[in-house]
Design a protein around this motif. Sequence first.
Motif: not given
Length: 385
Positions: A9-19, A113-114, A116-127
């Motif tokens: 949903d929009a709130p989670v998408s906005v939150a992951t965008g901020a992350v 969802a960009l 979200t994808n950066i958070t999952l693939i670009g941040v979580v996997t790296v960290v």
Amino acid sequence: MHVPDGFLDAPVSVATGAVAAAAVAVSLRGARRELAGAAAYHGAERTAPLAGLVAAFVFAVQMLNFPVGAGTSGHLMGGALAAILVGPYTGVLALSVVLLMQALLFADGGLTALGTNITLIGVVTVVTSYAVFRALVRVLPRRRGSVTAASFVSALLSVPAAAAVFTGLYALGGTAEVSLGKVLTAMLGVHTLIGVGEALITTATVGAVLAVRPDLVYAARGTARPLVLRSGPVATPGSGPVPQAVTTSTTAEPAVPPVPAARPASARKVWAGGLAATLLCAGVVSFYASAAPDGLERVAGEYGISSREEEHGLAGSPLADYGIASITDERLSGGLAGVIGAGTTLAAGTGVLVVVRRRRNAAATAGGSAGRAGSGAGRTPAGNA
């Protein structure tokens, strides 16, 4: 694991965008230090192109879906590979460029969802991968084999970690009513299998670079023991027994002339070889990639999540779905699209990192000038004392 529009949903998408935005901002500062440190090893003008090449290589290898069984495929995420080769901050930037190119040019991964994808693939996997890697190399013997072993384990664990975080995000803002326990079990199961493929690709790539230019592997610096020359009395005929004492020195002449070390491969040759491998994967090998749905697609279809997927805003773009719409030959269409994507990612990634490195150099130069000016202002001419 490219999340499409409509899953969250929009709130989670906005939150992951901020992350994602915060992670990129922090990485811009951290990458300056990493690139500056890399410049001491293989030249300032080569650091950004090498890091840009890592982004292009990850883009190309992500096109190569491999089967993991039961009609499911997986592909490289690249977080561990990027973090180990160029550093965690530079790795986040490289993967962010990859995901941006995929979303804008190929309609792969949603626009909303960009983040979200950066958070999952670009941040979580790296960290995750870099934390595991550093923990392992601290306890393993200081040798090259330890680097490849740590690469395997860290890459393997990074994929299910991203799958677990996605399930957590879906628990917060999923748009379909599903059994989260079953989704988590399914996501962890299939992405552990995908993680094995991720680990094999990462280990093979890191090992290949270690074999020719270990200094180009960011995470491997400092793992080799320094060379120590040992010298002592040399026995001659009739001189009697040789004393057992042996001294250690880095300047004494050895008893036997040392064998000259092999000259390391040129960074330019490594870059050219990496570019050739990138274009080969994107333009040729990608045609033979598995057509089965990837892990997220499989789980989403099985549990009804895919019913909430929305059409990509750029679904009608000329390169959508990794093909050129005006070319009917599938092999030629996919190959050219892959080469265009790899080339665009290389240019964009290199450009971003060149700007980052130059800003670091400009800041260092400005700081040095200010320091010299301040030092001069503090001196009083002898005649005025």
